[in-house]
Design an enzyme around this catalytic site. Sequence first.
Site, PDB file in Angstrom:
ATOM      1  CE  LYS A 174      -1.446   2.584   3.293  1.00 34.23           C
ATOM      2  NZ  LYS A 174      -1.834   2.985   4.485  1.00 34.23           N
ATOM      3  CG  ASP A 231      -6.801   3.618   2.335  1.00 31.98           C
ATOM      4  OD1 ASP A 231      -7.859   3.228   1.531  1.00 31.98           O
ATOM      5  OD2 ASP A 231      -6.826   4.870   2.738  1.00 31.98           O
TER       6      ASP A 231
END
Length: 215
Positions: A124, A142
């Site tokens: 991420k 996320d």
Amino acid sequence: MGKNLSKKEVKEVLMILEELYPHAKAELNFSNPFELLIATILSAQCTDVRVNKVTEKLFRKYKTPEDYLKLTEEELGEKIRSCGFYNNKSKNILGTCEMLVKEYDGKVPDTREELMKLPGVGRKTANVVLSNAFFKEAIAVDTHVFRVSNRIGLSNSSNVLDTEKDLMGNIEKNMWSKAHHLLIFHGRRICKARKPLCEKCPLDSYCIYYKENVQ
Ligand code: SF4
């Protein structure tokens, strides 16, 4: 079997979100890839508002990986304490700075593989840096992107990696970064985790969660 929207519906959903959030962009403050990398490591389990407060001071004094390496883990930990998990984050930031100096001439690398070798940098964070600092097309998933895209039906999966794959398949490449910001904005403002504000949401006629749970 779960459900996914059609590509046409996905396009329409993104157009509505663009109208709703014309200024959607990264909410972490940074002025170069290195600052974004540090801010993103700090942002784990912490709000962007809090991170921006901490980095406002931090970035004024510490500008390069070498600058950070003059600090001990404890000293850096104190400066970032209010971001939470400060021992771990301090260790990761110093480990990252050391690797940047030793292996990358002090520069942040611009590929996912290299970024993910840095301590504290997962997929991420790597995607956030790639798309926001290097303008490469990537979708960072996320908690907001995961929740919102699976509620609406832009994805139908139970983990972040498959959500990223679904989104890459359903959204045109030139919209990946934009879609990431739009979904985060929507997740923070309307499609909240505990209680989505469906009565205020213009996506109700598309949203699979709405059709199955609210309507
Ligand atoms: S209708 Fe509700 S669940 Fe669906 S996107 Fe909007 S706020 Fe989220």
